[in-house]
Design an enzyme around this catalytic site. Structure first.
Site, PDB file in Angstrom:
ATOM      1  N   GLY A 181       0.805  -1.217   0.000  1.00 47.12           N
ATOM      2  CA  GLY A 181       0.000   0.000   0.000  1.00 47.12           C
ATOM      3  C   GLY A 181       0.838   1.268   0.000  1.00 47.12           C
ATOM      4  N   THR A 182       1.930   1.258   0.746  1.00 50.89           N
ATOM      5  CA  THR A 182       2.773   2.452   0.838  1.00 50.89           C
ATOM      6  C   THR A 182       3.307   2.828  -0.536  1.00 50.89           C
ATOM      7  OG1 THR A 182       3.393   1.868   3.090  1.00 50.89           O
ATOM      8  CG2 THR A 182       4.873   3.374   1.927  1.00 50.89           C
ATOM      9  N   GLN A 201      -7.786  -0.171   3.591  1.00 51.55           N
ATOM     10  CA  GLN A 201      -8.578  -0.759   4.681  1.00 51.55           C
ATOM     11  C   GLN A 201      -9.965  -1.180   4.217  1.00 51.55           C
ATOM     12  OE1 GLN A 201      -7.686  -1.575   7.739  1.00 51.55           O
ATOM     13  NE2 GLN A 201      -5.656  -0.634   7.765  1.00 51.55           N
ATOM     14  N   THR A 251      12.185  -7.785 -11.482  1.00 54.44           N
ATOM     15  CA  THR A 251      11.538  -9.092 -11.639  1.00 54.44           C
ATOM     16  C   THR A 251      10.340  -9.193 -10.688  1.00 54.44           C
ATOM     17  OG1 THR A 251      13.637 -10.052 -12.248  1.00 54.44           O
ATOM     18  CG2 THR A 251      11.931 -11.588 -11.530  1.00 54.44           C
ATOM     19  N   CYS A 310       2.380   2.629  12.753  1.00 55.25           N
ATOM     20  CA  CYS A 310       3.479   3.582  12.530  1.00 55.25           C
ATOM     21  C   CYS A 310       3.513   4.635  13.631  1.00 55.25           C
ATOM     22  CB  CYS A 310       3.321   4.315  11.212  1.00 55.25           C
ATOM     23  SG  CYS A 310       2.781   3.261   9.925  1.00 55.25           S
TER      24      CYS A 310
HETATM   25  C1  LIG Z   1      -4.913   3.324   5.155  1.00 55.31           C
HETATM   26  C2  LIG Z   1      -3.569   2.711   4.942  1.00 55.31           C
HETATM   27  N1  LIG Z   1      -2.774   3.182   3.978  1.00 55.31           N
HETATM   28  C3  LIG Z   1      -1.549   2.650   3.737  1.00 55.31           C
HETATM   29  C4  LIG Z   1      -1.069   1.603   4.486  1.00 55.31           C
HETATM   30  C5  LIG Z   1       0.275   1.009   4.178  1.00 55.31           C
HETATM   31  O1  LIG Z   1       0.091  -0.237   3.530  1.00 55.31           O
HETATM   32  P1  LIG Z   1       1.302  -1.312   3.461  1.00 55.31           P
HETATM   33  O2  LIG Z   1       1.468  -1.847   4.848  1.00 55.31           O
HETATM   34  O3  LIG Z   1       0.786  -2.384   2.520  1.00 55.31           O
HETATM   35  O4  LIG Z   1       2.483  -0.613   2.941  1.00 55.31           O
HETATM   36  C6  LIG Z   1      -1.855   1.095   5.525  1.00 55.31           C
HETATM   37  C7  LIG Z   1      -1.335   0.020   6.412  1.00 55.31           C
HETATM   38  O5  LIG Z   1      -1.409   0.090   7.617  1.00 55.31           O
HETATM   39  C8  LIG Z   1      -3.133   1.656   5.759  1.00 55.31           C
HETATM   40  O6  LIG Z   1      -3.930   1.203   6.730  1.00 55.31           O
END
Ligand SMILES: Cc1ncc(COP(=O)(O)O)c(C=O)c1O
Length: 387
Positions: free
Chosen positions: A69-70, A175, A233, A321
């Site tokens: 997600g990040t 989420q 890859t 975080c």
């Molecule tokens: C709303 C939201 N965005 C981004 C992320 C980051 O996702 P990832 O852990 O897959 O990098 C999270 C993960 O906690 C999240 O809850």
């Protein structure tokens, strides 16, 4: 152990792991190779891409694989704003750091960013958004559902405003996918971030939906994989696992949603009934079915988590975080919470494997440990706690 931190991560399902295993052993080819090992890997990626597209109503060629997600959020934001240096974007004060940090970087590079405020339930005001759009606005990024309090944003209304002004819209749906119905056409978004480990898939794999015709600057350069958008890859086994997790989540969406809601509602009702001086945070109706976010006055959320852990219960104060950086929750601050309310907050997020018995046991433990913590609280006299 009772695991109630599914917003942080979820267990990989057996069916998911089984589909992944061959891609570590016998089917280990590089998808870029021409021989049959390569073709097997390519076929597996294509099948997974289709399953991932299906859970959000997209077309397979609109799915870009990322490391999670990040990276999806970073790719969307830098991918658009990199072509619009010095321009303007709009986001909200309650986004995940994976949106807020890229925005801060853009500000350092000369872009201007508007951070929309939210109300006490954590909802963005669409009229504020309308007023914030300028002829220079290149991108709006608003999350579909919040990771701390679970509030769902009015993305459909937001997308209508963005369309009227010809502005691209990205949403962080990390989420929301797998918990509520999510369809990119229905929502009207141009880009959407999703992540595998929130839906019982493996960690380290995610995707960015990019609507056909939307052009982004590529983020990682090299061999030209992923249509030149992300070289390197492919993580074949993880992609396969992510695809399987999406397929299961899509097919069982209604049933799973009902199960989560039932557990979550039971948790909230029992907690309110049995413990005093507690509030439920986030929107009452427009919220994710698995999220319960409480404030227990006179208690430190972190002390509470340690106590719960001692009793075999895994919980959270909010975003993983924020805990690492020891910052007070920016989401609760944006919602207008006092320091005392923020301190006493606890997020419990239920998952598919939880049972009613586990919820009952959790409330029993809360009933025991909260009075213990309150008995030494500096707010004891102020509130006259009885439990
Ligand atoms: C709303 C939201 N965005 C981004 C992320 C980051 O996702 P990832 O852990 O897959 O990098 C999270 C993960 O906690 C999240 O809850």
């Amino acid at each position: 152990m009772i695991y109630l931190d599914h917003a942080a991560s979820t267990p990989v399902r057996d069916e998911v792991l089984q589909e992944m295993l061959p891609y570590f052993k016998e089917s280990y080819g590089n998808p870029s190779s021409i021989h049959r090992y390569g073709r097997i890997a390519t076929k597996a990626i294509d099948a997974a891409r289709k399953r991932i597209a299906e859970i959000i109503g997209a077309k397979p060629d609109e799915i870009l694989f990322t490391s999670g997600g990040t990276e999806s959020n970073n790719t969307a934001i830098f991918g658009v704003m990199g072509q619009n240096k010095g321009h303007h974007m709009i986001t909200s004060t309650i986004e995940h750091d994976a949106v807020l940090e890229p925005c801060r970087r853009l500000e350092q590079q000369g872009c201007s960013v508007v951070y929309l405020k939210v109300d006490g339930a954590g909802t963005v005001d669409v009229e504020d958004l309308r007023k914030s759009i300028t002829p220079d606005t290149a991108l709006v990024s608003i999350m579909l559902a919040n990771n701390e309090v679970g509030t769902i944003q009015p993305i459909k209304e937001i997308s209508q405003i963005c369309k009227q002004h010809n502005v691209l819209l990205h949403t962080d749906a990390i989420q929301a996918v797998g918990k509520i119905p999510v369809n990119v056409d229905d929502l009207g978004v141009d880009m959407m971030s999703i992540s595998s480990h929130k839906i019982n898939g493996p960690k380290g794999i995610g995707a960015l939906y990019i609507r056909r015709g939307v052009k982004l600057d590529p983020f990682v350069l090299g061999g030209g994989q992923e249509n030149g958008m992300r070289s390197g890859t492919e993580n074949v086994a993880n992609i396969v696992g992510f695809g399987k997790a999406c397929q299961i989540a899509r097919e069982a969406l209604e049933e799973n949603g009902a199960h989560l809601r039932e557990l979550r509602d039971h948790l909230i009702e029992k907690t309110i009934k049995e413990i005093s001086h507690v509030t439920i945070n986030g929107h009452k109706e427009n919220r994710l079915p698995n999220n319960a976010h409480f404030t227990f006055l006179g208690v430190s959320g972190e002390d509470l988590i340690i106590k719960l852990d001692e009793h075999g219960i895994a919980a959270s104060t909010g975003s993983a975080c924020s805990v690492r950086t020891q910052k007070a929750s920016h989401v609760l601050m944006a919602m207008g919470f006092s320091h005392e309310q923020i301190t006493g907050s606890l997020r419990l997020t239920v998952g598919l494997n939880n049972t009613v018995e586990e919820i009952d046991r959790t409330v029993d433990v809360l009933k025991k440990v909260i009075p213990e913590l309150r008995s030494v609280s500096p707010f004891k006299a102020k509130y006259g706690f009885t439990n």
